[in-house]
Write an enzyme that holds these catalytic residues in place. Structure first.
Site, PDB file in Angstrom:
ATOM      1  N   LYS A 127       0.863  -1.179   0.000  1.00 60.98           N
ATOM      2  CA  LYS A 127       0.000   0.000   0.000  1.00 60.98           C
ATOM      3  C   LYS A 127       0.899   1.229   0.000  1.00 60.98           C
ATOM      4  O   LYS A 127       2.048   1.159   0.427  1.00 60.98           O
ATOM      5  CB  LYS A 127      -0.881   0.003   1.257  1.00 60.98           C
ATOM      6  CG  LYS A 127      -2.097   0.890   1.154  1.00 60.98           C
ATOM      7  CD  LYS A 127      -3.266   0.214   0.443  1.00 60.98           C
ATOM      8  CE  LYS A 127      -4.391   1.187   0.196  1.00 60.98           C
ATOM      9  NZ  LYS A 127      -5.590   0.528  -0.323  1.00 60.98           N
ATOM     10  N   ASP A 167      -7.026   4.601  -4.372  1.00 61.46           N
ATOM     11  CA  ASP A 167      -7.679   4.461  -3.060  1.00 61.46           C
ATOM     12  C   ASP A 167      -8.265   5.845  -2.792  1.00 61.46           C
ATOM     13  O   ASP A 167      -8.509   6.605  -3.749  1.00 61.46           O
ATOM     14  CB  ASP A 167      -6.661   4.029  -1.990  1.00 61.46           C
ATOM     15  CG  ASP A 167      -7.318   3.627  -0.666  1.00 61.46           C
ATOM     16  OD1 ASP A 167      -7.833   2.518  -0.558  1.00 61.46           O
ATOM     17  OD2 ASP A 167      -7.334   4.452   0.289  1.00 61.46           O
ATOM     18  N   THR A 211     -15.154  -2.494  -6.677  1.00 60.32           N
ATOM     19  CA  THR A 211     -15.181  -2.603  -5.213  1.00 60.32           C
ATOM     20  C   THR A 211     -16.625  -2.505  -4.720  1.00 60.32           C
ATOM     21  O   THR A 211     -17.080  -3.332  -3.911  1.00 60.32           O
ATOM     22  CB  THR A 211     -14.296  -1.527  -4.561  1.00 60.32           C
ATOM     23  OG1 THR A 211     -13.006  -1.581  -5.172  1.00 60.32           O
ATOM     24  CG2 THR A 211     -14.169  -1.746  -3.074  1.00 60.32           C
TER      25      THR A 211
HETATM   26  P1  NDP Z   1     -12.842   8.191  -2.556  1.00 60.85           P
HETATM   27  O1  NDP Z   1     -11.763   9.183  -2.341  1.00 60.85           O
HETATM   28  O2  NDP Z   1     -13.406   7.995  -3.910  1.00 60.85           O
HETATM   29  O3  NDP Z   1     -14.075   8.501  -1.581  1.00 60.85           O
HETATM   30  C1  NDP Z   1     -13.918   8.553  -0.206  1.00 60.85           C
HETATM   31  C2  NDP Z   1     -15.245   8.947   0.411  1.00 60.85           C
HETATM   32  O4  NDP Z   1     -15.147   8.806   1.817  1.00 60.85           O
HETATM   33  C3  NDP Z   1     -15.596  10.408   0.150  1.00 60.85           C
HETATM   34  O5  NDP Z   1     -16.991  10.566   0.139  1.00 60.85           O
HETATM   35  C4  NDP Z   1     -14.978  11.114   1.366  1.00 60.85           C
HETATM   36  O6  NDP Z   1     -15.596  12.339   1.704  1.00 60.85           O
HETATM   37  C5  NDP Z   1     -15.237  10.097   2.461  1.00 60.85           C
HETATM   38  N1  NDP Z   1     -14.167  10.207   3.471  1.00 60.85           N
HETATM   39  C6  NDP Z   1     -12.841  10.000   3.299  1.00 60.85           C
HETATM   40  N2  NDP Z   1     -12.166  10.243   4.425  1.00 60.85           N
HETATM   41  C7  NDP Z   1     -13.092  10.618   5.323  1.00 60.85           C
HETATM   42  C8  NDP Z   1     -13.018  11.009   6.670  1.00 60.85           C
HETATM   43  N3  NDP Z   1     -11.847  11.057   7.322  1.00 60.85           N
HETATM   44  N4  NDP Z   1     -14.176  11.310   7.292  1.00 60.85           N
HETATM   45  C9  NDP Z   1     -15.368  11.261   6.635  1.00 60.85           C
HETATM   46  N5  NDP Z   1     -15.491  10.901   5.341  1.00 60.85           N
HETATM   47  C10 NDP Z   1     -14.380  10.598   4.699  1.00 60.85           C
HETATM   48  O7  NDP Z   1     -12.262   6.798  -1.975  1.00 60.85           O
HETATM   49  P2  NDP Z   1     -12.762   5.315  -2.247  1.00 60.85           P
HETATM   50  O8  NDP Z   1     -14.231   5.291  -2.445  1.00 60.85           O
HETATM   51  O9  NDP Z   1     -11.869   4.733  -3.272  1.00 60.85           O
HETATM   52  O10 NDP Z   1     -12.379   4.602  -0.867  1.00 60.85           O
HETATM   53  C11 NDP Z   1     -13.310   4.519   0.230  1.00 60.85           C
HETATM   54  C12 NDP Z   1     -12.868   3.402   1.157  1.00 60.85           C
HETATM   55  O11 NDP Z   1     -12.858   2.152   0.439  1.00 60.85           O
HETATM   56  C13 NDP Z   1     -11.472   3.534   1.757  1.00 60.85           C
HETATM   57  O12 NDP Z   1     -11.470   2.970   3.051  1.00 60.85           O
HETATM   58  C14 NDP Z   1     -10.622   2.658   0.838  1.00 60.85           C
HETATM   59  O13 NDP Z   1      -9.456   2.186   1.478  1.00 60.85           O
HETATM   60  C15 NDP Z   1     -11.606   1.519   0.584  1.00 60.85           C
HETATM   61  N6  NDP Z   1     -11.329   0.702  -0.591  1.00 60.85           N
HETATM   62  C16 NDP Z   1     -11.243   1.285  -1.834  1.00 60.85           C
HETATM   63  C17 NDP Z   1     -11.015   0.498  -2.942  1.00 60.85           C
HETATM   64  C18 NDP Z   1     -11.039   1.041  -4.313  1.00 60.85           C
HETATM   65  O14 NDP Z   1     -11.010   0.236  -5.263  1.00 60.85           O
HETATM   66  N7  NDP Z   1     -11.121   2.346  -4.525  1.00 60.85           N
HETATM   67  C19 NDP Z   1     -10.760  -0.955  -2.801  1.00 60.85           C
HETATM   68  C20 NDP Z   1     -10.973  -1.474  -1.464  1.00 60.85           C
HETATM   69  C21 NDP Z   1     -11.213  -0.642  -0.413  1.00 60.85           C
HETATM   70  P3  NDP Z   1     -14.774  13.694   1.422  1.00 60.85           P
HETATM   71  O15 NDP Z   1     -14.744  13.821  -0.061  1.00 60.85           O
HETATM   72  O16 NDP Z   1     -15.593  14.735   2.099  1.00 60.85           O
HETATM   73  O17 NDP Z   1     -13.414  13.518   2.029  1.00 60.85           O
END
Ligand code: NDP
Length: 447
Positions: A127, A167, A211
């Site tokens: 990662k 991510d 995902t």
């Molecule tokens: P994105 O950046 O596309 O979206 C993240 C979302 O989560 C946004 O809506 C963001 O809101 C919110 N978010 C992030 N950090 C925080 C925080 N500290 N508090 C509140 N809201 C938060 O990321 P992904 O959708 O790709 O990833 C989301 C999760 O899924 C993560 O845990 C990632 O590790 C996991 N994941 C992702 C994969 C992938 O293929 N993308 C694969 C497997 C797991 P805001 O914009 O306001 O920050």
């Protein structure tokens, strides 16, 4: 409770990795599950497999200097933790978020080892990321940051060595800039060096959706195992990024009604069911906040600032934002509101107290390692297509994803049964993921 031998290993992890609380939490969760495996397989302890698994093979920390649109220079920190390559090249995404530090990257890399093993595909665990905050940055600033990040990272990665992906904060646009810079520096069109690429330059169908779709498929399997389905169920999804949006899309296709989603500013509740086209327009195209969704949607949709989305009652909860977003109190609220299933789209979104609450209440709880493995599995399929210069149809790719998710679900259940913990997907995922890596490490000698 930790087995005595594992307790001393855990103490050593605390001692050797001070202050890395998320990493400690991820290690503890795995160690709590694998005690019974050591009883059956003394060879793992004799060869110090667990001590080895808890120590990354390599950790890289580097400076990322870049210039903003006004000519001011900024310095960020870049990370890549190459955790375990017993099963294949290191594989795992890059996260750009101001909260990123070594402890976050190590927790994510550690989880990735077992998740990747569970997919049954030939990928090790790694990662990376940076404490860079992409929010409010122009497209050109994002491009310059990505180019500077890759100017150091390129020497550590490669299709047979280490294959990053996206991510939080790293989507298709960023992957494009990263791959472009890799190609420019190395003079190699090495498609398999990064996944999540655009379809016009070596990307795979369904990777963007994988995902979220995979997580919905996993929960669908959990519901079926209990004799029910998504049909007509009230669902809450946290986040509104890549994972959340495609979780919502597949749940709607499976007949569920998603009534709320969120971002870090608060949540929207929309009892008529989220309008996905509008959500995509606001979040993916215009990159705005979720309150804009509520304003444009009108009707009964409303925005609730600064509060936890888990106060919205639902039958199925899909945490898809970030780590530790579901506290013990949130879990109690969800159980009281009638929640019967939880599928973790995010990595480690539920705090240990929350997991206990769900399990004691008999909620079907699908941990991220299993439930969100569809993303990395489809990345491995992207690598497979790149290696054979092939590209598969959307329908075929989605079918492969669904088969993989069904298989992970079945193996989690079978392993939990084998170890006398029926229905415990956390134990099933940790034990099944661990055994495959441990066996490979034994077979490869002292690595
Ligand atoms: P994105 O950046 O596309 O979206 C993240 C979302 O989560 C946004 O809506 C963001 O809101 C919110 N978010 C992030 N950090 C925080 C925080 N500290 N508090 C509140 N809201 C938060 O990321 P992904 O959708 O790709 O990833 C989301 C999760 O899924 C993560 O845990 C990632 O590790 C996991 N994941 C992702 C994969 C992938 O293929 N993308 C694969 C497997 C797991 P805001 O914009 O306001 O920050």
């Amino acid at each position: 409770m930790l087995h005595e031998k594992l307790s001393s290993i855990y103490d050593n992890v605390l001692h050797r990795n001070p202050g890395e609380t998320e990493f400690h939490q991820a290690v503890r969760e795995v160690l709590e599950s694998i005690g019974p495996v050591l009883g059956k397989h003394p060879e793992y302890a004799e060869s110090k497999i667990i001590e080895r698994i808890c120590e990354p093979e390599r950790q890289i920390i580097f400076r990322v200097p870049w210039e903003d649109d006004r000519g001011e220079v900024h310095i960020n920190r870049g990370f890549r933790v190459e955790f375990n390559s017993a099963l294949g090249p290191y594989k795992g995404g890059l996260r750009f978020h101001p909260s990123v530090y070594l402890g976050i990257v190590k927790f994510l890399g550690f989880e990735q080892i077992f998740k990747n093993s569970l997919t049954g595909l030939p990928i090790g665990g790694g990662k990376g990321g940076s404490d860079f905050d992409p929010k409010g940055r122009s497209q050109r600033e994002i491009m310059r940051f990505c180019q500077s990040f890759m100017t150091e990272l390129y020497r550590h990665i490669g299709e047979y060595t280490d294959v990053p992906a996206g991510d939080i904060g790293v989507g298709g646009r960023e992957v494009g800039y990263l791959f472009g810079q890799y190609k420019r520096i190395t003079n190699r069109y090495e498609s398999g060096v990064i996944t999540g690429k655009g379809l016009s330059y070596g990307g795979a169908q369904v990777r963007t959706e994988a995902t979220g779709y995979g997580c919905a498929f996993f929960v669908d399997e959990m519901l079926k195992a209990r004799g029910t389905s998504f049909d007509g169920k009230r669902v809450v999804v946290s986040g509104s990024g890549n994972v959340a949006v495609y979780t919502i899309e597949k749940i709607q296709q499976l007949g569920g009604v998603v009534v709320a989603c969120s971002d870090s500013s608060g949540y929207v509740v929309d009892d008529a069911g989220i309008d996905l086209d509008l959500l995509k327009q606001v979040k993916e195209v215009e990159r705005l906040r979720v309150d804009v969704y509520a304003k444009r949607r009108g009707g009964d949709a409303s925005f609730v600032p600064g509060r936890s989305v888990w106060e919205v009652p639902c039958e199925v909860a899909m945490p898809s934002a970030t780590q530790n977003e579901v506290t013990g109190r949130d879990a109690e609220m969800l159980v009281r509101g009638g929640c019967i299933a939880v599928g973790e789209g995010a990595n480690m979104p539920t705090m240990p107290e929350g997991i206990r609450v769900f399990q004691e209440a008999g909620v079907a709880f699908g941990p991220g390692k299993a439930a969100n493995a569809g993303g990395v599995a489809t990345s491995a399929l992207e690598m497979q297509q790149n290696a054979s210069r092939d590209s598969w149809s959307f329908e075929f790719s989605e079918r492969r994803l669904q088969e993989i998710m069904r298989d992970i679900h079945a193996r989690c259940l079978a392993t939990a049964d084998e170890y006398g913990m029926p229905g415990n997907y956390v134990a099933g995922a940790n034990i099944d993921g661990f055994r495959r890596v441990a066996d490979a490490m034994l077979a490869l000698g002292l690595i």
